[in-house]
Design a protein around this motif. Structure first.
Motif, short mmCIF file in Angstrom:
data_model
loop_
_atom_site.label_atom_id
_atom_site.label_comp_id
_atom_site.label_asym_id
_atom_site.label_seq_id
_atom_site.Cartn_x
_atom_site.Cartn_y
_atom_site.Cartn_z
N ILE A 208 14.60 3.99 -27.31
CA ILE A 208 15.19 4.08 -25.98
C ILE A 208 16.40 5.00 -26.06
O ILE A 208 17.27 4.81 -26.92
CB ILE A 208 15.63 2.71 -25.44
CG1 ILE A 208 14.46 1.74 -25.39
CG2 ILE A 208 16.27 2.85 -24.06
CD1 ILE A 208 14.38 0.80 -26.56
N VAL A 209 16.44 6.02 -25.20
CA VAL A 209 17.59 6.93 -25.13
C VAL A 209 18.23 6.77 -23.76
O VAL A 209 17.55 6.89 -22.74
CB VAL A 209 17.17 8.39 -25.36
CG1 VAL A 209 18.37 9.32 -25.20
CG2 VAL A 209 16.55 8.56 -26.75
N ALA A 210 19.52 6.48 -23.74
CA ALA A 210 20.25 6.27 -22.49
C ALA A 210 21.34 7.33 -22.36
O ALA A 210 22.19 7.46 -23.25
CB ALA A 210 20.86 4.87 -22.45
N ASP A 211 21.31 8.06 -21.25
CA ASP A 211 22.27 9.14 -21.02
C ASP A 211 23.55 8.61 -20.37
O ASP A 211 23.59 7.50 -19.84
CB ASP A 211 21.62 10.19 -20.12
CG ASP A 211 22.43 11.49 -20.05
OD1 ASP A 211 23.30 11.70 -20.92
OD2 ASP A 211 22.20 12.28 -19.12
N ASN A 212 24.61 9.43 -20.44
CA ASN A 212 25.91 9.15 -19.78
C ASN A 212 26.49 7.80 -20.20
O ASN A 212 27.03 7.06 -19.38
CB ASN A 212 25.75 9.18 -18.25
CG ASN A 212 25.27 10.52 -17.74
OD1 ASN A 212 24.27 10.58 -17.04
ND2 ASN A 212 25.97 11.59 -18.07
N ILE A 213 26.39 7.51 -21.48
CA ILE A 213 26.81 6.20 -21.96
C ILE A 213 28.34 6.10 -22.09
O ILE A 213 28.89 5.01 -22.18
CB ILE A 213 26.11 5.91 -23.30
CG1 ILE A 213 25.83 4.41 -23.43
CG2 ILE A 213 26.89 6.43 -24.49
CD1 ILE A 213 24.80 3.90 -22.46
N ILE A 214 29.03 7.24 -22.07
CA ILE A 214 30.48 7.26 -22.13
C ILE A 214 31.07 7.60 -20.76
O ILE A 214 32.01 6.96 -20.29
CB ILE A 214 30.98 8.24 -23.20
CG1 ILE A 214 30.56 7.73 -24.59
CG2 ILE A 214 32.50 8.43 -23.13
CD1 ILE A 214 30.87 8.69 -25.72
N PHE A 215 30.52 8.62 -20.09
CA PHE A 215 30.98 8.98 -18.74
C PHE A 215 29.77 9.20 -17.85
O PHE A 215 28.92 10.03 -18.17
CB PHE A 215 31.83 10.24 -18.76
CG PHE A 215 32.38 10.60 -17.41
CD1 PHE A 215 33.54 10.01 -16.94
CD2 PHE A 215 31.71 11.50 -16.59
CE1 PHE A 215 34.04 10.33 -15.68
CE2 PHE A 215 32.20 11.82 -15.33
CZ PHE A 215 33.37 11.23 -14.88
N PRO A 216 29.62 8.44 -16.77
CA PRO A 216 30.56 7.40 -16.29
C PRO A 216 30.52 6.11 -17.07
O PRO A 216 31.38 5.26 -16.90
CB PRO A 216 30.10 7.19 -14.85
CG PRO A 216 28.66 7.52 -14.84
CD PRO A 216 28.50 8.65 -15.82
N GLY A 217 29.54 5.94 -17.96
CA GLY A 217 29.52 4.80 -18.85
C GLY A 217 28.65 3.66 -18.37
O GLY A 217 28.40 3.49 -17.18
N ALA A 218 28.19 2.84 -19.35
CA ALA A 218 27.40 1.64 -19.07
C ALA A 218 27.84 0.55 -20.04
O ALA A 218 27.11 0.19 -20.96
CB ALA A 218 25.91 1.94 -19.21
N PRO A 219 29.06 0.02 -19.86
CA PRO A 219 29.64 -0.90 -20.84
C PRO A 219 28.85 -2.18 -21.04
O PRO A 219 28.72 -2.67 -22.18
CB PRO A 219 31.04 -1.18 -20.28
CG PRO A 219 30.96 -0.82 -18.83
CD PRO A 219 29.98 0.30 -18.75
N HIS A 220 28.32 -2.78 -19.97
CA HIS A 220 27.57 -4.04 -20.12
C HIS A 220 26.27 -3.82 -20.89
O HIS A 220 25.86 -4.67 -21.69
CB HIS A 220 27.27 -4.64 -18.74
CG HIS A 220 28.51 -5.00 -17.96
ND1 HIS A 220 29.43 -5.92 -18.41
CD2 HIS A 220 28.98 -4.54 -16.77
CE1 HIS A 220 30.42 -6.03 -17.54
NE2 HIS A 220 30.17 -5.19 -16.54
#
Length: 259
Positions: A208-220
């Motif tokens: 699984i590759v998730a984009d924009n994990i820092i900005f805007p971010g997906a903390p949960h």
């Protein structure tokens, strides 16, 4: 009223903010203000304007040239939240390494990542891409077909991801997925990852590759990934698409199969 002396005292603070966060102000200007003005003046959304540019400046049937044309538009005309060339290299390398046969993309947008993935798939592989916004899906459909990919290679599914994922097995005949790319709403990442788990769509070793994990971010999402013990994970640090001064990253997860 604020006295002139107090107002003057705030000037250095304001100037400091403008200098420190100038790239974010520039992003807001290009992504929000310019878009709204041109939406009003033209009466069509920016994604459709971008497609018209691509249609008149690209070579049909040449996926790489279409990507480069999108990049030129996003750098020099209007900002689009496509994957962009820097992140594209990371995704490209992962697709080469994994050689997946069944790929699921959540968030088609204009079809940029879709045609990047599709051109790299091994023979017999298929990409299922999900977009909930009908107008963006219409643009993506035209981009995908312009690049030369038919329904046998890329199937565009219109609808909210939380409704589509539970239907993948019965309605679309997708028993499992080998590779998932998440580029849709960040607040949906965790929900959709858990839906994929709940419907037994992940085989051991699935990526699984998730984009924009820092900005805007997906903390949960990242808190869950780190704490649940079901994934091996790493962060590919990069910058926001078309804004090299804004830090960003892509999360790479590997499903271990542990429940």
């Amino acid at each position: 009223m604020v006295s002139p002396a107090i107002a003057l005292a705030f000037i250095p603070f304001v100037v400091t903010l403008l200098i420190r966060y100038r790239h974010y102000f520039c992003l807001f200007y290009r992504a929000v203000l310019v878009r709204r003005v041109r939406d009003y003046l033209t009466g069509i959304p920016k994604e459709e304007r971008a497609f018209q540019y691509v249609l008149t400046h690209t070579i049909p049937g040449d996926p790489q040239h279409i990507l480069e044309t999108f990049d030129h538009w996003s750098y020099h005309c209007e900002y689009l939240s496509n994957l962009g060339p820097q992140k594209a290299k990371i995704l490209e390398r992962l697709i080469y390494e994994k050689a997946p046969l069944r790929v699921l993309e959540l968030g088609t947008y204009c079809g940029y990542a879709t045609i990047l993935i599709a051109q790299l798939l091994p023979l017999g592989a298929r990409l299922y891409t999900v977009e909930m916004d009908e107008r963006k899906a219409a643009v993506a459909e035209k981009v995908i077909r312009l690049a030369g990919f038919d329904d046998d290679t890329v199937e565009l599914i219109r609808g909210p991801s939380q409704e589509v994922i539970p239907q993948l097995k019965e309605k679309y005949g997708l028993s499992h997925v080998d590779f998932i790319f998440m580029g849709h709403w960040k607040r949906c990442y965790l929900r959709d990852l858990q839906l994929l788990e709940a419907h037994d769509l992940l085989l051991e070793g699935a990526t699984i590759v998730a984009d924009n994990i820092i900005f805007p971010g997906a903390p949960h999402f990242m808190q869950y990934v780190k704490a649940c013990g079901k994934y091996k994970w790493r962060i590919h640090r990069t910058s926001l698409q078309y804004f090299r001064a804004i830090p960003d990253g892509m999360a790479q997860l590997t499903w271990t199969g542990l429940q």
